[in-house]
Motif scaffolding. Sequence first.
Motif, PDB file in Angstrom:
ATOM      1  N   GLN A  38      38.729 -50.755 -57.318  1.00 22.62           N
ATOM      2  CA  GLN A  38      38.656 -49.297 -57.304  1.00 22.62           C
ATOM      3  C   GLN A  38      38.711 -48.752 -58.724  1.00 22.62           C
ATOM      4  O   GLN A  38      39.363 -49.321 -59.597  1.00 22.62           O
ATOM      5  CB  GLN A  38      39.819 -48.715 -56.501  1.00 22.62           C
ATOM      6  CG  GLN A  38      39.771 -49.118 -55.050  1.00 22.62           C
ATOM      7  CD  GLN A  38      40.967 -48.614 -54.280  1.00 22.62           C
ATOM      8  OE1 GLN A  38      42.012 -48.334 -54.836  1.00 22.62           O
ATOM      9  NE2 GLN A  38      40.810 -48.510 -52.984  1.00 22.62           N
ATOM     10  N   VAL A  61      38.879 -38.471 -58.819  1.00 22.68           N
ATOM     11  CA  VAL A  61      37.801 -39.088 -58.046  1.00 22.68           C
ATOM     12  C   VAL A  61      38.126 -40.575 -57.950  1.00 22.68           C
ATOM     13  O   VAL A  61      38.309 -41.242 -58.962  1.00 22.68           O
ATOM     14  CB  VAL A  61      36.418 -38.900 -58.710  1.00 22.68           C
ATOM     15  CG1 VAL A  61      35.328 -39.575 -57.886  1.00 22.68           C
ATOM     16  CG2 VAL A  61      36.110 -37.432 -58.910  1.00 22.68           C
ATOM     17  N   MET A  63      36.795 -44.196 -56.573  1.00 28.95           N
ATOM     18  CA  MET A  63      35.542 -44.856 -56.165  1.00 28.95           C
ATOM     19  C   MET A  63      35.769 -46.360 -56.049  1.00 28.95           C
ATOM     20  O   MET A  63      36.233 -46.964 -57.015  1.00 28.95           O
ATOM     21  CB  MET A  63      34.459 -44.614 -57.207  1.00 28.95           C
ATOM     22  CG  MET A  63      34.232 -43.162 -57.507  1.00 28.95           C
ATOM     23  SD  MET A  63      33.107 -42.912 -58.896  1.00 28.95           S
ATOM     24  CE  MET A  63      34.061 -43.469 -60.290  1.00 28.95           C
ATOM     25  N   PRO A  64      35.437 -46.996 -54.978  1.00 32.73           N
ATOM     26  CA  PRO A  64      35.210 -46.411 -53.658  1.00 32.73           C
ATOM     27  C   PRO A  64      36.548 -46.031 -53.040  1.00 32.73           C
ATOM     28  O   PRO A  64      37.603 -46.323 -53.595  1.00 32.73           O
ATOM     29  CB  PRO A  64      34.548 -47.544 -52.892  1.00 32.73           C
ATOM     30  CG  PRO A  64      35.136 -48.784 -53.481  1.00 32.73           C
ATOM     31  CD  PRO A  64      35.339 -48.448 -54.948  1.00 32.73           C
ATOM     32  N   SER A  65      36.504 -45.434 -51.866  1.00 32.34           N
ATOM     33  CA  SER A  65      37.716 -45.072 -51.153  1.00 32.34           C
ATOM     34  C   SER A  65      38.499 -46.346 -50.838  1.00 32.34           C
ATOM     35  O   SER A  65      37.937 -47.428 -50.725  1.00 32.34           O
ATOM     36  CB  SER A  65      37.346 -44.349 -49.862  1.00 32.34           C
ATOM     37  OG  SER A  65      38.492 -44.132 -49.078  1.00 32.34           O
ATOM     38  N   ASP A  71      32.300 -46.149 -48.317  1.00 30.94           N
ATOM     39  CA  ASP A  71      31.839 -46.420 -49.681  1.00 30.94           C
ATOM     40  C   ASP A  71      31.748 -45.170 -50.540  1.00 30.94           C
ATOM     41  O   ASP A  71      31.591 -45.258 -51.750  1.00 30.94           O
ATOM     42  CB  ASP A  71      30.468 -47.106 -49.661  1.00 30.94           C
ATOM     43  CG  ASP A  71      30.563 -48.539 -49.167  1.00 30.94           C
ATOM     44  OD1 ASP A  71      31.634 -49.158 -49.355  1.00 30.94           O
ATOM     45  OD2 ASP A  71      29.584 -49.033 -48.597  1.00 30.94           O
ATOM     46  N   ASP A  72      31.807 -43.991 -49.906  1.00 32.51           N
ATOM     47  CA  ASP A  72      31.704 -42.742 -50.657  1.00 32.51           C
ATOM     48  C   ASP A  72      32.970 -42.497 -51.472  1.00 32.51           C
ATOM     49  O   ASP A  72      34.071 -42.892 -51.071  1.00 32.51           O
ATOM     50  CB  ASP A  72      31.493 -41.567 -49.705  1.00 32.51           C
ATOM     51  CG  ASP A  72      30.171 -41.633 -48.983  1.00 32.51           C
ATOM     52  OD1 ASP A  72      29.233 -42.243 -49.528  1.00 32.51           O
ATOM     53  OD2 ASP A  72      30.077 -41.095 -47.865  1.00 32.51           O
ATOM     54  N   PRO A  73      32.850 -41.823 -52.604  1.00 30.71           N
ATOM     55  CA  PRO A  73      34.027 -41.486 -53.408  1.00 30.71           C
ATOM     56  C   PRO A  73      34.937 -40.514 -52.664  1.00 30.71           C
ATOM     57  O   PRO A  73      34.477 -39.711 -51.846  1.00 30.71           O
ATOM     58  CB  PRO A  73      33.456 -40.815 -54.652  1.00 30.71           C
ATOM     59  CG  PRO A  73      32.007 -41.124 -54.665  1.00 30.71           C
ATOM     60  CD  PRO A  73      31.605 -41.407 -53.258  1.00 30.71           C
TER      61      PRO A  73
END
Length: 85
Positions: A38, A61, A63-65, A71-73
């Motif tokens: 991450q 932010v 990235m990734p979750s 997979d989205d931030p």
Amino acid sequence: TAEFALGPTIAACFGRKGDGFGAAIAWSEPADSALDDQILLESYYRFEVAKGVQITVDGQVLMPSANSGVDDPTVVGSLRAVWRF
């Protein structure tokens, strides 16, 4: 788990005593090998609105979750107030 973080903080931004700006980047490798590494980006600005009273606006932010199915931030914002006596 392995982690690394780095970032500067600038005091008295724009000539305003008590204000501050900071930014950071961090990397972490979760202990669970099924999860991806991450990266975290963070930035904040701290306003001193009166002696001993500060308001901080913060954005992060990730990235990734942390959820392996997403997979989205992940974007997080916050507003914090501090009173010093």
